[in-house]
Design a protein around this motif. Structure first.
Motif, short mmCIF file in Angstrom:
data_model
loop_
_atom_site.label_atom_id
_atom_site.label_comp_id
_atom_site.label_asym_id
_atom_site.label_seq_id
_atom_site.Cartn_x
_atom_site.Cartn_y
_atom_site.Cartn_z
N LEU A 1 -11.23 -46.49 -27.78
CA LEU A 1 -12.42 -47.10 -26.89
C LEU A 1 -12.66 -48.72 -27.04
CD1 LEU A 1 -15.89 -45.05 -27.64
CD2 LEU A 1 -14.82 -45.60 -25.33
N GLY A 2 -12.58 -49.41 -25.71
CA GLY A 2 -12.56 -50.82 -25.91
C GLY A 2 -11.13 -51.09 -25.83
N ARG A 3 -9.94 -50.42 -26.10
CA ARG A 3 -8.92 -51.03 -26.15
C ARG A 3 -8.19 -50.94 -24.57
NH1 ARG A 3 -6.95 -51.96 -31.20
NH2 ARG A 3 -7.86 -50.46 -32.60
N ARG A 4 -7.04 -51.66 -24.16
CA ARG A 4 -6.47 -51.53 -22.72
C ARG A 4 -5.47 -50.45 -23.24
NH1 ARG A 4 -2.14 -51.85 -25.64
NH2 ARG A 4 -0.42 -53.00 -24.69
N LEU A 5 -5.08 -49.56 -22.25
CA LEU A 5 -4.05 -48.59 -22.39
C LEU A 5 -2.59 -49.14 -21.96
CD1 LEU A 5 -4.84 -44.89 -21.08
CD2 LEU A 5 -4.73 -45.75 -23.48
N PRO A 6 -1.54 -48.81 -22.71
CA PRO A 6 -0.43 -49.37 -22.21
C PRO A 6 0.15 -48.74 -21.08
CG PRO A 6 -0.37 -48.07 -24.30
CD PRO A 6 -1.50 -48.23 -23.86
N ASP A 7 1.15 -48.78 -20.58
CA ASP A 7 1.66 -48.23 -19.16
C ASP A 7 2.29 -46.66 -19.63
OD1 ASP A 7 2.29 -47.81 -16.63
OD2 ASP A 7 4.24 -48.78 -16.71
N VAL A 8 1.39 -45.71 -19.91
CA VAL A 8 1.67 -44.69 -20.51
C VAL A 8 2.41 -43.83 -19.26
CG1 VAL A 8 0.30 -44.29 -22.52
CG2 VAL A 8 -0.53 -43.79 -20.32
N LYS A 9 3.48 -43.01 -19.66
CA LYS A 9 4.02 -42.09 -18.73
C LYS A 9 3.11 -40.91 -18.28
CE LYS A 9 8.85 -42.19 -19.92
NZ LYS A 9 9.11 -41.65 -21.31
N LEU A 10 2.90 -40.50 -16.82
CA LEU A 10 2.22 -39.57 -16.59
C LEU A 10 2.79 -38.33 -16.11
CD1 LEU A 10 -0.63 -41.73 -14.59
CD2 LEU A 10 -0.81 -40.88 -16.96
N GLY A 11 2.36 -37.38 -15.58
CA GLY A 11 2.92 -36.37 -15.11
C GLY A 11 3.69 -36.76 -13.80
N ARG A 12 4.52 -35.87 -13.33
CA ARG A 12 5.72 -36.13 -12.21
C ARG A 12 6.08 -37.35 -12.08
NH1 ARG A 12 2.66 -35.82 -7.32
NH2 ARG A 12 0.34 -35.69 -8.36
N GLY A 13 6.49 -38.03 -13.02
CA GLY A 13 7.46 -39.23 -13.33
C GLY A 13 6.79 -40.35 -13.10
N ARG A 14 5.33 -40.37 -13.12
CA ARG A 14 4.70 -41.29 -12.49
C ARG A 14 4.09 -42.28 -13.78
NH1 ARG A 14 -0.10 -39.88 -8.10
NH2 ARG A 14 -0.57 -38.35 -9.82
N ARG A 15 3.81 -43.60 -13.62
CA ARG A 15 3.17 -44.52 -14.72
C ARG A 15 2.13 -44.74 -14.26
NH1 ARG A 15 7.77 -45.53 -18.24
NH2 ARG A 15 6.17 -46.42 -19.46
N LEU A 16 1.23 -45.02 -15.43
CA LEU A 16 -0.19 -45.41 -15.13
C LEU A 16 -0.10 -46.48 -14.47
CD1 LEU A 16 -3.00 -45.45 -16.03
CD2 LEU A 16 -2.77 -46.62 -18.02
N TYR A 17 0.21 -47.47 -14.70
CA TYR A 17 0.09 -48.75 -13.89
C TYR A 17 0.38 -49.01 -12.45
CZ TYR A 17 -0.51 -51.28 -18.62
OH TYR A 17 -1.09 -51.63 -19.90
N GLU A 18 1.27 -47.70 -11.88
CA GLU A 18 1.49 -47.53 -10.77
C GLU A 18 0.19 -47.20 -9.77
OE1 GLU A 18 5.91 -45.83 -11.30
OE2 GLU A 18 4.31 -44.60 -10.17
N LEU A 19 -0.72 -46.68 -10.51
CA LEU A 19 -1.79 -46.13 -10.19
C LEU A 19 -3.11 -47.14 -10.00
CD1 LEU A 19 -1.95 -42.62 -11.53
CD2 LEU A 19 -0.96 -43.55 -9.46
N THR A 20 -2.80 -48.28 -10.65
CA THR A 20 -3.96 -49.25 -10.77
C THR A 20 -3.82 -50.41 -9.85
OG1 THR A 20 -2.92 -50.31 -12.43
CG2 THR A 20 -4.42 -48.57 -13.32
N HIS A 21 -2.96 -50.48 -8.96
CA HIS A 21 -2.78 -51.58 -8.16
C HIS A 21 -4.02 -52.14 -7.14
CE1 HIS A 21 1.78 -51.06 -8.09
NE2 HIS A 21 1.43 -51.16 -9.22
N GLY A 22 -4.81 -51.19 -7.11
CA GLY A 22 -6.10 -51.55 -6.12
C GLY A 22 -7.35 -51.90 -6.98
N GLY A 23 -7.34 -51.93 -8.42
CA GLY A 23 -8.23 -52.29 -9.36
C GLY A 23 -9.66 -51.41 -9.20
#
Ligand SMILES: Cc1cc2nc3c(=O)[nH]c(=O)nc-3n(C[C@H](O)[C@H](O)[C@H](O)COP(=O)(O)OP(=O)(O)OC[C@H]3O[C@@H](n4cnc5c(N)ncnc54)[C@H](O)[C@@H]3O)c2cc1C
Length: 473
Positions: free
Chosen positions: A384-406
């Motif tokens: 809680l309150g921390r930022r998540l690093p760019d963790v690997k998600l399923g299907r070869g995706r990474r978290l930060y790829e999903l956050t471009h839109g803010g």
């Protein structure tokens, strides 16, 4: 009507413009200078800012113009390698001159539709219940719903608001510039190494062939710097002026340490150097400003769009004021450790020995890189309150790829949760892979964990706190 006027097109103002535009907010950036400055203050981005650029899909542009260096050696310039296994996908410092950072952010802001007006100096400001009237040096008056002072350490906006800026005044001034030198590079390197044994406020480092960045204590505090002053000071400190000539630019900076008492006064906010100044040790100021903007952008956008819950905009001060206070404090400590007096030198030796303990080194490195920042959201969960690093998600995706839109994001490893009612503000991903340390987490648009758990009831308690009321139906 303009939604937000930003005073100052430095890195903070430009990052904020980018963030606001992601949410369709109408932004005008007013910049005093006709042309971008050539003065290179900041030399790079630390881990958290690199992550921020990655979160918004901007990192490739920065990597194309920067050089990656190891993270170690930043705390008070104590030469210790960085600890192994920092909790990030970007375990490096990105060396990139500030004018390039400014240019890349300006290009991005313009691409997203922000209007950047140069040669426009903010000189006056009034606010009422509906908005802010900003006056320019040429007498023009502009009206907006909110305004943000990103106009640097001598912020006009902060002064016009009457927000106090307590702290310590500058004790010493330093000259900085880029210039050519006729001396043999090997001789320069050897003299510099010798002088730096006793004087850490000194450096003559190559920028490119035959061109050096010179840092030397200043002699006079009032007049603009000159090449002659640089030469005199080099002779006084190093016994030679290395034949420096043909400066590209010269500048002077002080070591004042101050922080605005409040980051918000009604419809006007402060960010970046306008809100806090400190000596450049550790290379944190620009990073702090970018991260202020990252915290403020989505909250101000939510306020303007109309879905901001009570207190969201005030959480900007509540979260970011303590972070900068901590940076100010660590720079005070670093300045003490860089003193050439016998007492501080002994403490420096001791701290240097302590940094051989992995945990001490890690603690200081996480502080300088800002990856240990944790906002106080209450609650017990470790994330809680921390930022998540760019963790690997399923299907070869990474978290930060999903956050471009803010937008907000629910990472839902249970597959049973729902963001119905908030789907216009919060994305929902169920294919999260195995790297999450919780069944599910709710991320704010800045990537900090707003909730961690596994039950819909817990999620429903937290969605309104950060994302406002559910949309009916
Ligand atoms: C020698 C030195 C080295 C540094 N090295 C590092 C480093 O390695 N890493 C790091 O993170 N930080 C470093 N910093 C700090 C960093 O440069 C600042 O923290 C950063 O520039 C702050 O960005 P900002 O956008 O808040 O303010 P600024 O960059 O100061 O931008 C403010 C802008 O507002 C404009 N402005 C001012 N008044 C008005 C007005 N009235 N109306 C309209 N526009 C106005 C200015 O022209 C300017 O463009 C260093 C600083 C110095 C001095």
């Amino acid at each position: 009507m303009i939604d937000v006027i930003i005073a100052g097109a430095g890195p903070t103002g430009l990052m904020l413009a980018c963030e606001l535009r992601l949410h369709g907010v109408r932004v005008v950036v007013l910049e005093r200078e006709e042309e971008p400055t050539r003065v290179v203050r900041a030399l790079g981005l630390h881990v958290r800012s690199i992550e921020v650029m990655d979160q918004r899909g901007l990192l490739d542009r920065f990597l194309a113009h920067g050089t990656q260096y190891p993270v170690g050696g930043f705390f008070a310039g104590i030469p210790k390698p960085s600890p192994e296994g920092l909790d990030t996908a970007h375990s490096y410092v990105l060396g990139i001159p500030q004018p390039v950072t400014d240019r890349l952010l300006a290009e991005r802001a313009a691409e997203l539709g922000a209007e950047i007006r140069r040669g426009r100096e903010v000189t006056g400001l009034e606010q009422d219940g509906d908005g802010v009237t900003v006056e320019l040096a040429d007498g023009t008056r502009l009206r907006s719903r909110y305004a943000v002072g990103c106009d640097g350490g001598r912020s006009t906006v902060r002064k016009l608001l009457g927000v106090s800026f307590p702290g310590e005044p500058a004790g010493v001034e330093t000259l900085l510039g880029e210039m050519e030198a006729t001396e043999d590079p090997a001789v320069i390197a050897s003299v510099v190494a010798d002088v730096r044994r006793a004087q850490l406020r000194f450096g003559v480092g190559p920028v490119e062939e035959g061109v050096y960045r010179v840092v030397v204590p200043a002699e006079d505090r009032t007049v603009p710097p000159t090449l002659e002053e640089v030469r005199r000071q080099l002779r006084a400190v190093a016994g030679t002026d290395f034949g420096v000539h043909s400066p590209r630019w010269l500048s002077r900076f002080g070591d004042a340490t101050r922080q605005a008492e409040r980051y918000r006064a009604g419809r006007v906010l402060l960010a970046g150097d306008a809100a806090h100044i400190h000596p450049p040790v550790g290379g944190q100021g620009l990073n702090l400003g970018i991260q202020d903007a990252f915290n403020l952008g989505w909250k101000l956008a939510a306020e303007i769009t109309g879905w901001a819950p009570e207190g969201l905009l005030d959480s900007y001060h509540a979260e970011r004021h303590p972070v900068a206070a901590d940076v100010l404090d660590n720079t005070r400590a670093q300045m003490t450790l860089m003193s050439t007096d016998p007492g501080p030198r002994s403490v420096r030796r001791l701290v240097s020995e302590l940094m051989d303990f992995e945990e001490v080194n890690r603690y200081l490195t996480e502080k300088i890189t800002a990856i240990s920042v944790r906002y106080d959201f209450g609650g017990d969960h470790e994330l809680l309150g921390r930022r998540l690093p760019d963790v690997k998600l399923g299907r070869g995706r990474r978290l930060y790829e999903l956050t471009h839109g803010g937008r907000g994001l629910l990472l839902d490893g249970t597959g049973r949760l729902s963001v119905a009612g908030w789907a216009d503000r919060v994305d929902h991903v169920t294919d999260v892979g195995g790297e999450l340390d919780a069944p599910a987490v709710l991320l704010r648009p800045d990537g900090h964990v707003a909730w961690a758990g596994g039950e819909q009831s817990g999620l429903l308690d937290h969605l309104p706190r950060w994302f406002g009321p559910a949309t009916p139906g």
